[in-house]
Design an enzyme around this catalytic site. Structure first.
Site, PDB file in Angstrom:
ATOM      1  N   ARG A   7     -15.797 -15.499  -9.002  1.00 42.90           N
ATOM      2  CA  ARG A   7     -15.254 -14.168  -9.205  1.00 42.90           C
ATOM      3  C   ARG A   7     -16.366 -13.120  -9.129  1.00 42.90           C
ATOM      4  O   ARG A   7     -16.218 -12.059  -8.544  1.00 42.90           O
ATOM      5  CB  ARG A   7     -14.639 -14.101 -10.616  1.00 42.90           C
ATOM      6  CG  ARG A   7     -13.182 -13.852 -10.614  1.00 42.90           C
ATOM      7  CD  ARG A   7     -12.595 -13.991 -11.998  1.00 42.90           C
ATOM      8  NE  ARG A   7     -11.394 -14.795 -11.890  1.00 42.90           N
ATOM      9  CZ  ARG A   7     -10.218 -14.347 -11.468  1.00 42.90           C
ATOM     10  NH1 ARG A   7     -10.072 -13.082 -11.142  1.00 42.90           N
ATOM     11  NH2 ARG A   7      -9.188 -15.136 -11.361  1.00 42.90           N
ATOM     12  N   HIS A  33       0.907   0.877 -13.150  1.00 45.84           N
ATOM     13  CA  HIS A  33       1.636  -0.319 -13.553  1.00 45.84           C
ATOM     14  C   HIS A  33       3.123   0.026 -13.629  1.00 45.84           C
ATOM     15  O   HIS A  33       3.487   1.072 -14.171  1.00 45.84           O
ATOM     16  CB  HIS A  33       1.133  -0.806 -14.923  1.00 45.84           C
ATOM     17  CG  HIS A  33       1.813  -2.053 -15.378  1.00 45.84           C
ATOM     18  ND1 HIS A  33       1.553  -3.283 -14.810  1.00 45.84           N
ATOM     19  CD2 HIS A  33       2.764  -2.258 -16.320  1.00 45.84           C
ATOM     20  CE1 HIS A  33       2.328  -4.194 -15.398  1.00 45.84           C
ATOM     21  NE2 HIS A  33       3.063  -3.598 -16.313  1.00 45.84           N
ATOM     22  N   ALA A  86       9.149   7.073  -8.387  1.00 45.45           N
ATOM     23  CA  ALA A  86       8.447   7.817  -9.449  1.00 45.45           C
ATOM     24  C   ALA A  86       6.939   7.561  -9.389  1.00 45.45           C
ATOM     25  O   ALA A  86       6.133   8.465  -9.610  1.00 45.45           O
ATOM     26  CB  ALA A  86       9.006   7.421 -10.811  1.00 45.45           C
ATOM     27  N   GLU A  87       6.577   6.325  -9.065  1.00 43.34           N
ATOM     28  CA  GLU A  87       5.140   6.000  -8.949  1.00 43.34           C
ATOM     29  C   GLU A  87       4.474   6.902  -7.918  1.00 43.34           C
ATOM     30  O   GLU A  87       3.363   7.396  -8.119  1.00 43.34           O
ATOM     31  CB  GLU A  87       4.952   4.539  -8.518  1.00 43.34           C
ATOM     32  CG  GLU A  87       5.394   3.524  -9.540  1.00 43.34           C
ATOM     33  CD  GLU A  87       5.093   2.094  -9.107  1.00 43.34           C
ATOM     34  OE1 GLU A  87       4.026   1.843  -8.525  1.00 43.34           O
ATOM     35  OE2 GLU A  87       5.951   1.214  -9.352  1.00 43.34           O
ATOM     36  N   MET A 110      -3.994  -6.978  -6.921  1.00 43.29           N
ATOM     37  CA  MET A 110      -3.444  -8.084  -7.710  1.00 43.29           C
ATOM     38  C   MET A 110      -4.498  -9.100  -8.150  1.00 43.29           C
ATOM     39  O   MET A 110      -4.168 -10.242  -8.441  1.00 43.29           O
ATOM     40  CB  MET A 110      -2.355  -8.795  -6.896  1.00 43.29           C
ATOM     41  CG  MET A 110      -1.200  -7.889  -6.500  1.00 43.29           C
ATOM     42  SD  MET A 110      -0.413  -7.090  -7.915  1.00 43.29           S
ATOM     43  CE  MET A 110       0.518  -8.467  -8.574  1.00 43.29           C
ATOM     44  N   ARG A 111      -5.735  -8.681  -8.212  1.00 40.17           N
ATOM     45  CA  ARG A 111      -6.792  -9.616  -8.612  1.00 40.17           C
ATOM     46  C   ARG A 111      -7.340  -9.189  -9.967  1.00 40.17           C
ATOM     47  O   ARG A 111      -7.692  -8.017 -10.152  1.00 40.17           O
ATOM     48  CB  ARG A 111      -7.905  -9.559  -7.556  1.00 40.17           C
ATOM     49  CG  ARG A 111      -8.993 -10.559  -7.756  1.00 40.17           C
ATOM     50  CD  ARG A 111      -8.906 -11.710  -6.777  1.00 40.17           C
ATOM     51  NE  ARG A 111      -9.843 -12.753  -7.157  1.00 40.17           N
ATOM     52  CZ  ARG A 111      -9.477 -14.006  -7.407  1.00 40.17           C
ATOM     53  NH1 ARG A 111      -8.237 -14.372  -7.298  1.00 40.17           N
ATOM     54  NH2 ARG A 111     -10.378 -14.904  -7.751  1.00 40.17           N
ATOM     55  N   ASN A 168       1.666   3.065  -2.717  1.00 43.58           N
ATOM     56  CA  ASN A 168       0.994   3.992  -3.633  1.00 43.58           C
ATOM     57  C   ASN A 168      -0.284   4.532  -3.001  1.00 43.58           C
ATOM     58  O   ASN A 168      -0.611   5.716  -3.162  1.00 43.58           O
ATOM     59  CB  ASN A 168       0.686   3.306  -4.970  1.00 43.58           C
ATOM     60  CG  ASN A 168       1.889   3.316  -5.890  1.00 43.58           C
ATOM     61  OD1 ASN A 168       2.270   4.366  -6.401  1.00 43.58           O
ATOM     62  ND2 ASN A 168       2.505   2.156  -6.078  1.00 43.58           N
ATOM     63  N   GLY A 210       0.776  -1.240   0.000  1.00 42.88           N
ATOM     64  CA  GLY A 210       0.000   0.000   0.000  1.00 42.88           C
ATOM     65  C   GLY A 210       0.805   1.286   0.000  1.00 42.88           C
ATOM     66  O   GLY A 210       0.318   2.321   0.469  1.00 42.88           O
TER      67      GLY A 210
HETATM   68  C1  GRF Z   1       3.593  -1.089  -7.461  1.00 45.31           C
HETATM   69  O1  GRF Z   1       4.861  -1.239  -8.065  1.00 45.31           O
HETATM   70  C2  GRF Z   1       2.519  -0.960  -8.496  1.00 45.31           C
HETATM   71  O2  GRF Z   1       2.925  -0.300  -9.655  1.00 45.31           O
HETATM   72  C3  GRF Z   1       2.223  -2.405  -8.813  1.00 45.31           C
HETATM   73  O3  GRF Z   1       2.327  -3.084  -7.590  1.00 45.31           O
HETATM   74  C4  GRF Z   1       3.177  -2.354  -6.715  1.00 45.31           C
HETATM   75  C5  GRF Z   1       2.371  -2.053  -5.500  1.00 45.31           C
HETATM   76  O4  GRF Z   1       3.119  -1.460  -4.476  1.00 45.31           O
HETATM   77  N1  GRF Z   1       0.941  -2.516  -9.465  1.00 45.31           N
HETATM   78  P1  GRF Z   1       2.392  -0.767  -3.259  1.00 45.31           P
HETATM   79  O5  GRF Z   1       1.434  -1.784  -2.683  1.00 45.31           O
HETATM   80  O6  GRF Z   1       1.684   0.436  -3.786  1.00 45.31           O
HETATM   81  O7  GRF Z   1       3.473  -0.421  -2.294  1.00 45.31           O
END
Ligand code: GRF
Length: 219
Positions: free
Chosen positions: A68, A112, A176-177, A93-94, A17, A15
């Site tokens: 699902r 991504h 960067a994200e 991740m689902r 991001n 978590g």
């Molecule tokens: C990030 O690298 C995101 O781009 C990818 O999964 C990772 C998640 O990291 N989809 P976090 O849970 O936000 O720390």
């Protein structure tokens, strides 16, 4: 300022991001507010962090559902109960079915860890290193039913260094994200993104058009 858009964040793990979005949304001028965080994994660290930040955080464990669709109905109900207008996937991740994705068409974002359309799917950094690319990065896009596809809102590029490992590259991309996702969400929530079909355009091109990033540097 017009009313803030109500954002629900979907996570599965750490978590970080999510934290960057929650942090940005604390700003009075930010055009969105985070109204809930949902994880499909009850053990996700991000749930604890969201709750500590005072956000309504809950697990909807996909393993508790026979299908699902059953999981997605529960997820959809929770998001609607919170009045969510925009979904931000952040390490969720689902895989989501076309039914769910189309129900939130043009209202669901994802981040991504690659410069899409390169390296869709998993293990992006390992694959980029194996290919010897010199720039890697991340992409914020609108979610379409196909994996890691959809209109691109924003991207950030970082250099790939000679001795990078997947972890060291991931750390550089992740930094960067954390900058690009809050920025892209703000653009989107404030109506600064025009989506037409499979493309997203900025309503207003930034005035500050930065120099290209060369790697290795060009004098
Ligand atoms: C990030 O690298 C995101 O781009 C990818 O999964 C990772 C998640 O990291 N989809 P976090 O849970 O936000 O720390």
């Amino acid at each position: 300022m017009s009313q803030k858009k109500r954002v629900g964040i979907l996570i599965s793990g750490r978590g970080s991001n999510m934290e960057s979005l929650i942090g940005a949304a604390r700003n009075a001028d930010y055009p969105a507010e985070v109204v809930c965080v949902v994880s499909n994994r009850p053990e996700a660290e991000g749930l604890v962090k969201a709750a500590a930040a005072g956000i309504d955080a809950q697990a909807i464990d996909h393993r508790q559902f026979a299908s699902r669709e059953g999981f997605e109905e529960a997820l959809d109900a929770t998001l609607h109960a919170h009045g969510v207008e925009i979904i931000a996937c952040a390490g969720f991740m689902r895989m989501l079915t076309p039914g769910f994705v189309n129900g939130w068409r043009d209202r669901m974002l994802n981040i991504h860890p690659s410069l899409l359309p390169a390296y869709r799917g998993l293990d992006t950094h390992t694959r980029a290193l194996a290919d010897g690319v010199k720039l890697a990065g991340c992409t914020v896009h609108i979610v379409r039913p196909e994996l890691d596809c959809g209109p691109i809102i924003a991207q950030a590029a970082v250099p790939v260094l000679e001795h990078d490992t997947p972890d060291s590259l991931a750390a550089r991309v992740l930094a960067a994200e954390h900058r690009v996702y809050p920025h892209a969400l703000a653009l989107f929530a404030s109506g600064g993104v025009v989506v037409s079909g499979d493309r997203a355009a900025l309503r207003q091109e930034p005035i500050n058009q930065a120099n290209p990033l060369y790697w290795p540097p060009v004098d």
